[in-house]
Design an enzyme around this catalytic site. Structure first.
Site, mmCIF file in Angstrom:
data_model
loop_
_atom_site.group_PDB
_atom_site.id
_atom_site.type_symbol
_atom_site.label_atom_id
_atom_site.label_comp_id
_atom_site.label_asym_id
_atom_site.label_seq_id
_atom_site.Cartn_x
_atom_site.Cartn_y
_atom_site.Cartn_z
ATOM 1 N N HIS A 49 0.859 -1.210 0.020
ATOM 2 C CA HIS A 49 0.025 -0.037 0.088
ATOM 3 C C HIS A 49 0.973 1.241 0.168
ATOM 4 C CE1 HIS A 49 -4.364 1.406 0.272
ATOM 5 N NE2 HIS A 49 -3.490 2.571 0.984
ATOM 6 N N ASP A 96 -13.551 3.577 7.209
ATOM 7 C CA ASP A 96 -12.458 4.307 5.993
ATOM 8 C C ASP A 96 -13.207 4.793 4.788
ATOM 9 O OD1 ASP A 96 -9.953 4.907 5.379
ATOM 10 O OD2 ASP A 96 -10.348 3.495 3.898
ATOM 11 N N ARG A 153 -12.525 13.128 3.353
ATOM 12 C CA ARG A 153 -11.329 13.740 3.442
ATOM 13 C C ARG A 153 -10.832 14.306 2.008
ATOM 14 N NH1 ARG A 153 -7.703 9.381 5.297
ATOM 15 N NH2 ARG A 153 -6.225 10.665 5.034
ATOM 16 N N SER A 155 -6.268 5.251 8.367
ATOM 17 C CA SER A 155 -6.946 4.818 7.243
ATOM 18 C C SER A 155 -6.389 3.494 6.530
ATOM 19 C CB SER A 155 -7.096 5.935 6.291
ATOM 20 O OG SER A 155 -7.143 5.633 4.876
ATOM 21 N N LYS A 208 -7.892 -0.806 6.794
ATOM 22 C CA LYS A 208 -8.118 -1.666 5.762
ATOM 23 C C LYS A 208 -7.199 -2.842 5.538
ATOM 24 C CE LYS A 208 -7.163 1.781 2.455
ATOM 25 N NZ LYS A 208 -7.738 3.328 2.674
HETATM 26 N N1 URA Z 1 -4.105 5.965 1.367
HETATM 27 C C1 URA Z 1 -5.233 5.539 2.071
HETATM 28 O O1 URA Z 1 -5.634 4.231 2.024
HETATM 29 N N2 URA Z 1 -5.384 6.445 3.082
HETATM 30 C C2 URA Z 1 -4.766 7.786 3.076
HETATM 31 O O2 URA Z 1 -5.449 8.270 4.265
HETATM 32 C C3 URA Z 1 -3.860 8.070 2.524
HETATM 33 C C4 URA Z 1 -3.219 7.027 1.430
#
Ligand code: URA
Length: 434
Positions: free
Chosen positions: A82, A161, A168, A183, A187
């Protein structure tokens, strides 16, 4: 408990308790707290921050806001990756097929664009026919049969999220360490993989502007991951100029395909291969970085990596012929060159401005849930350190709307900083936290 009291408390810099955070997330997810109050809370968090305990409580509440995915039906060590977000960041589109081709099951949930950064789901959806809203059963079947699947976050997985992410994106409340850490980690914990490689970006194209902030975010996420029993490591990577030559949804897929064919820009290859090598180590397919990098080169040379991408596209309803014929992507109507006004060297390409330029063209969202235009974007012909001459082309802008093009041109002109001196080359891989 009431949300107004909590907003005022956070505005005044007072830490929220685990119970208060739990209440806020539960009631917001249930639709009992309106977006305007949550927006005010998010802004208060951006200004007042959260301590480690609050961030851990927020992550836990967000993870528990929905189901957890059970990946036990998939054999092998499931390794996820990620990114904290970047401009021109097509690393997932490259690293995921590479490691899948080398035998690591990739069962990945990805997100949409956020702020001035792009998102893997929007990029994949630029492939004609590609479906990201597949069912959990399909997801598991594709990974078991072909080693790879990428889907959008389901409504059941960390729904808090999903809601906060979209809010956001349109309220200027993205760049906060506790909000990003919770966030991402909520997940990732809910999506059930065994290991995760985080790409924590730093620079003008990232939400973290300094190495110190990036290290703080990386350490925070590694601590949260380890506490949840997830083998977690984070690479800190430079994002002081857009990654690669292309920014924009379909354009980035085209560039990723080029890398999987053994071509493509060096910076994109460097970051993607470094992430892929950490995934191979975490998945116990390689003993060390050197071995991993060799395996990556082989999988590109013998076509295994590209074949994994083709399988991903085919399984999810997309037209895999795009890997041979880029003209199958929707094309923008207008191509306009931006030219240099002076001689010199490219000293800087302000990534956030370049990212916002693509967003403005329609490649990202200005309001929640808006459709995006997959065909618009930028091709950067000149990158940091390149010499340029007055009148020479710096970049191409791809647009479908004359008005938006004019605005985008202004923005991109401001993003390119041309100076007399050649700037020093900066490292792209700045550290690893594990
Ligand atoms: N990626 C995400 O999943 N969440 C964030 O807040 C920033 C980047």
């Amino acid at each position: 408990m009431n949300m107004l009291d909590l907003i005022i408390k956070k505005k005044n810099g007072i830490a929220l308790s685990k119970e208060e955070i739990g209440y806020m997330i539960q009631d917001y997810t249930a639709g009992k707290i309106p977006d305007y109050q949550m927006s005010a809370m998010l802004m208060a968090v951006c200004f007042s921050g959260m301590d480690d305990e609050e961030t851990a409580a927020l992550t836990e509440a967000m993870t528990d806001s929905g189901d957890r995915l059970d990946l036990s039906r998939i054999q092998g060590i499931k390794v996820d990756k990620h990114s904290t977000g970047g401009v021109g960041d097509k690393v997932t589109l490259i690293a995921a097929p590479i490691v899948a081709g080398l035998g690591i099951p990739v069962a990945k949930m990805s997100g949409r664009g956020l702020g001035f950064t792009g998102g893997t789901i929007d990029k994949l959806e630029s492939i004609p026919g590609f479906r990201t809203d597949i069912s959990e059963d399909e997801f598991i079947r594709f990974v078991n049969n072909d080693g790879i699947s990428i889907m959008s976050q389901t409504a059941e997985l960390a729904p808090a999220d999903r809601l906060l992410y979209a809010l956001r994106d349109v309220t200027g409340t993205v760049d906060s360490i506790p909000l990003i850490a919770s966030s991402i980690m909520s997940k990732k914990i809910a999506s059930g993989s065994d290991a995760i490689v985080l790409d924590v970006t730093v620079g003008s194209g990232a939400f973290m502007k300094t190495e110190k902030e990036a290290k703080e975010l990386a350490s925070c996420m590694v601590r949260i991951g380890k506490k949840a029993g997830l083998n977690t490591r984070a690479l800190i990577t430079g994002m002081d100029e857009p990654l690669g030559s292309y920014i924009g949804n379909s354009l980035e897929v085209i560039e990723a395909i080029e890398v999987l064919k053994g071509n493509g820009p060096e910076d994109t290859k460097e970051v993607s291969f470094e992430i892929a090598s950490q995934m191979l180590i975490a998945g116990k397919k390689a003993a060390n970085r050197e071995e991993a990098l060799n395996m990556i080169q082989c999988s590109i040379a013998d076509g295994r990596a590209l074949e994994a991408l083709r399988k991903l596209i085919r399984n999810q309803g997309g037209d895999a012929k795009v890997t041979e014929d880029a003209s199958l992507f929707k094309k923008a109507r207008i191509e306009k060159a931006l030219v240099a006004e002076n001689d010199g060297y490219v000293n800087e390409i302000r990534c956030d401005m370049a990212g916002n330029c693509v967003k403005l063209l329609g490649g990202g969202r200005q309001i929640k849930g808006e459709d995006i235009d997959p065909s618009v974007g930028l091709k950067l012909l000149k990158k940091k350190g390149d010499p340029v001459h007055q009148g020479e082309e710096l970049a191409f802008i791809y647009a479908n709307d004359e008005e938006k093009l004019k605005e985008a041109e202004k923005l991109l002109k401001g993003a390119y900083v041309i100076g007399r001196e050649k700037p020093a080359k900066e490292d792209l891989i700045l550290g690893i936290i594990s």
